[in-house]
Design a protein around this motif. Structure first.
Motif, short mmCIF file in Angstrom:
data_model
loop_
_atom_site.label_atom_id
_atom_site.label_comp_id
_atom_site.label_asym_id
_atom_site.label_seq_id
_atom_site.Cartn_x
_atom_site.Cartn_y
_atom_site.Cartn_z
N ALA A 251 0.83 -1.21 0.00
CA ALA A 251 0.00 0.00 0.00
C ALA A 251 0.87 1.25 0.00
O ALA A 251 0.62 2.20 -0.77
CB ALA A 251 -0.92 0.00 1.21
N PHE A 252 1.88 1.29 0.85
CA PHE A 252 2.74 2.47 0.91
C PHE A 252 3.51 2.67 -0.40
O PHE A 252 3.64 3.81 -0.89
CB PHE A 252 3.72 2.36 2.08
N ARG A 253 4.01 1.59 -0.97
CA ARG A 253 4.77 1.72 -2.22
C ARG A 253 3.86 2.19 -3.36
O ARG A 253 4.23 3.04 -4.17
CB ARG A 253 5.45 0.41 -2.58
N THR A 254 2.66 1.63 -3.44
CA THR A 254 1.72 2.03 -4.47
C THR A 254 1.35 3.51 -4.32
O THR A 254 1.31 4.26 -5.30
CB THR A 254 0.44 1.18 -4.40
N ALA A 255 1.11 3.93 -3.08
CA ALA A 255 0.76 5.32 -2.82
C ALA A 255 1.90 6.26 -3.20
O ALA A 255 1.69 7.32 -3.81
CB ALA A 255 0.38 5.51 -1.36
N ALA A 256 3.13 5.88 -2.83
CA ALA A 256 4.29 6.72 -3.11
C ALA A 256 4.55 6.87 -4.60
O ALA A 256 5.09 7.87 -5.06
CB ALA A 256 5.53 6.15 -2.42
N GLU A 257 4.15 5.87 -5.38
CA GLU A 257 4.37 5.91 -6.83
C GLU A 257 3.26 6.64 -7.59
O GLU A 257 3.43 6.98 -8.76
CB GLU A 257 4.49 4.47 -7.36
N ASN A 258 2.14 6.89 -6.92
CA ASN A 258 0.99 7.46 -7.63
C ASN A 258 0.45 8.74 -7.04
O ASN A 258 -0.50 9.31 -7.59
CB ASN A 258 -0.14 6.42 -7.67
N ALA A 259 1.03 9.22 -5.94
CA ALA A 259 0.47 10.39 -5.27
C ALA A 259 1.56 11.34 -4.80
O ALA A 259 2.73 10.97 -4.70
CB ALA A 259 -0.40 9.95 -4.09
N ASP A 260 1.15 12.58 -4.53
CA ASP A 260 2.04 13.57 -3.96
C ASP A 260 2.02 13.52 -2.44
O ASP A 260 2.99 13.90 -1.78
CB ASP A 260 1.61 14.99 -4.39
N ALA A 261 0.90 13.08 -1.88
CA ALA A 261 0.74 13.01 -0.43
C ALA A 261 -0.01 11.73 -0.08
O ALA A 261 -0.85 11.25 -0.84
CB ALA A 261 0.00 14.23 0.10
N ILE A 262 0.31 11.22 1.10
CA ILE A 262 -0.35 10.01 1.62
C ILE A 262 -0.90 10.34 2.99
O ILE A 262 -0.21 10.91 3.83
CB ILE A 262 0.64 8.83 1.75
N ILE A 263 -2.17 9.98 3.21
CA ILE A 263 -2.79 10.17 4.52
C ILE A 263 -3.29 8.82 5.01
O ILE A 263 -4.04 8.14 4.31
CB ILE A 263 -3.95 11.17 4.47
N THR A 264 -2.86 8.43 6.19
CA THR A 264 -3.34 7.20 6.80
C THR A 264 -4.05 7.53 8.11
O THR A 264 -3.79 8.57 8.72
CB THR A 264 -2.19 6.22 7.10
N SER A 265 -4.93 6.65 8.53
CA SER A 265 -5.54 6.78 9.86
C SER A 265 -5.37 5.47 10.60
O SER A 265 -5.60 4.39 10.06
CB SER A 265 -7.02 7.15 9.74
N GLY A 266 -4.91 5.61 11.84
CA GLY A 266 -4.68 4.43 12.68
C GLY A 266 -3.26 3.92 12.58
O GLY A 266 -2.53 4.21 11.63
N GLY A 267 -2.84 3.20 13.61
CA GLY A 267 -1.54 2.55 13.59
C GLY A 267 -0.38 3.39 14.08
O GLY A 267 0.77 2.97 13.95
N VAL A 268 -0.63 4.59 14.65
CA VAL A 268 0.47 5.42 15.11
C VAL A 268 0.44 5.66 16.61
O VAL A 268 1.30 6.35 17.15
CB VAL A 268 0.48 6.79 14.38
N SER A 269 -0.54 5.07 17.32
CA SER A 269 -0.65 5.28 18.76
C SER A 269 0.19 4.26 19.52
O SER A 269 0.47 3.17 19.03
CB SER A 269 -2.11 5.16 19.21
N VAL A 270 0.55 4.63 20.74
CA VAL A 270 1.25 3.69 21.63
C VAL A 270 0.32 2.52 21.91
O VAL A 270 -0.86 2.69 22.20
CB VAL A 270 1.63 4.40 22.94
N GLY A 271 0.84 1.31 21.81
CA GLY A 271 0.05 0.14 22.13
C GLY A 271 -0.63 -0.50 20.93
O GLY A 271 -1.11 -1.61 21.01
#
Length: 429
Positions: A251-271
């Motif tokens: 997902a990250f590689r596909t996004a980096a190859e096709n977009a100027d910006a990537i926005i994700t939600s979730g997965g950055v909190s402690v725990g």
């Protein structure tokens, strides 16, 4: 290429575990850069696009001195020679688009319509409602008008060669009309920003899928789609990505190859499952913050690259998973960064003062964005009251609100009747 390390190295008090809102915003502003690429588009298609170059006026606007009112045009010298009342002979009429062919002499006036070219020798217009008389004569009180009143000067709005609109401006309806008034059919605008977004989490389901025990519908992706649509960007909705290293990397590689910006939600909190963090760190120049704010404390920011043939890299905004936190971090961090990438010079919505209808609990050391409803009270003051529960998962409170109460980093408790700063949703959302 500028690195995040080089940006934060200039900050003597940088602490990614207790980062003030203003410092996080400044880091993003210094790190992201406007995209390249310009397109010529018809004026009718330019609404909400960002101007790529200054627009200069090729004509004077208005093109002639003209009347701002329906009334009678005359030379202001008539006022100096009159006593209490001015009486003038009407020698003709000037219409908008049809100039009067002639010039009044002493004691004469010309009937004019709004927008009509001022007759030769005339510099003042008395509005019709302040006059008396008949078809051949007009009378009015001397003090009903002053020399030069109700005349619009040639080039008053725009002089030939002056800047009508500046590069970086996001075109609004009035700007479209202004361009049309100059006879401009096409303008140069920045190319549209391409933004990829996806949600992470095994518990998330898209609309239309069965809701298994322990699962929830993914509202964040739909909220992001709506917020991004307001910015007029090109969208790449990548759906829900499971907590799986291989799926996340794809997902990250596909996004980096096709977009100027990537926005994700979730997965950055402690725990939380750390696959998302690991993949962000593996593929890019990314930092993980605990921002001194509520709601929306955890956030990731940086640049993601891929080894694919089309990859130019993309700026990454890793948002929290709670629905309200997604919206708060988007409006107070991501939106401004995306506008900068679009080449826009918009300053953003201003804070306005309002009276707090109730006490608000707040501890110093963090910026808080409380959802609220602002309205005029019976004394004509802008008064604000909270929508109720302020938990970061209570999305209904955002739906009910029409503003944020912005409580500054060092601010403490608020008493009923105190003045607070409010960010109205109108113009923001």
């Amino acid at each position: 290429m500028t690195t995040l390390a080089s940006v934060v190295s200039c900050l003597s008090d940088y602490d990614p575990n207790a980062l003030p809102v203003a410092q996080a915003q400044a880091i993003m502003r210094d790190f992201v850069q406007p995209v390249s690429g310009v397109a010529r588009v018809p004026v009718r298609s330019a609404l909400d696009r960002v101007l790529a170059e200054d627009v200069l006026s090729s004509i004077d606007v208005p093109s002639h001195d003209n009347s701002a009112m329906d009334g009678f045009a005359f030379a202001s010298a008539e006022l100096a020679s009159a006593a209490g009342e001015v009486s003038l002979r009407v020698i003709g009429t000037a219409y908008a688009g049809v100039a009067f062919d002639g010039a009044p002499t002493a004691g004469e006036a010309v009937r004019v319509m709004t927008g009509a070219v001022m007759p030769a020798g005339c510099d003042t217009v008395i509005p019709q409602e302040f006059t008396q008389g008949d078809a051949n004569t007009v009378r009015f009180a001397r003090d009903a008008v002053r020399a030069g009143d109700n005349r619009r000067l040639r080039g008053e709005d725009l002089a030939r060669g002056s800047a009508a609109l500046s590069a970086g401006r996001t075109l609004r309806p009035a700007d479209i009309g202004l361009l049309a008034s100059l006879g401009i059919a096409e303008v140069s605008v920045r190319r549209k920003l391409r933004v990829a977004f996806f949600s992470t989490g095994d518990e998330l389901r898209s609309i239309g899928e069965p809701l298994d025990a322990g699962c929830v519908y993914d509202s964040n992706r739909y909220t992001l789609h709506a917020m991004l649509s307001r910015l007029g960007v090109e969208l790449l909705d990548m759906g829900v990505v499971r907590d799986d290293p291989a799926a996340l990397e794809t997902a990250f590689r596909t996004a980096a190859e096709n977009a100027d910006a990537i926005i994700t939600s979730g997965g950055v909190s402690v725990g939380e499952a750390d696959f998302t963090k690991q993949m962000m760190a593996k593929l890019g120049d990314v930092t993980f913050w605990k921002i001194a704010m509520r709601p929306g404390r955890p956030m990731a920011f940086g640049r993601i690259t891929s080894d694919g043939p089309n990859s130019q890299g993309a700026f990454l905004f890793g948002l929290p998973g709670n629905p309200v936190a997604v919206m708060v971090t988007f409006y107070h961090f991501v939106r401004g960064a995306l506008l900068r990438m679009m080449g826009a010079t918009d300053a953003g919505a201003p804070l306005v003062p309002a009276v707090s209808a109730t006490p608000i609990r707040k501890r110093p050391g963090r910026t808080e964005y409380q959802r609220a409803i602002a309205a005029l009270n019976d004394r004509g003051q802008l008064e604000v009251r909270l929508t109720g529960q302020q938990g970061s998962g209570v999305l209904r409170s955002m739906s009910e609100a029409n503003c944020f109460v912005v409580l500054a980093h060092e601010q403490g408790h608020v008493n009923a009747g105190d003045t607070v700063q409010v960010l109205l949703f109108d113009g923001l959302v």
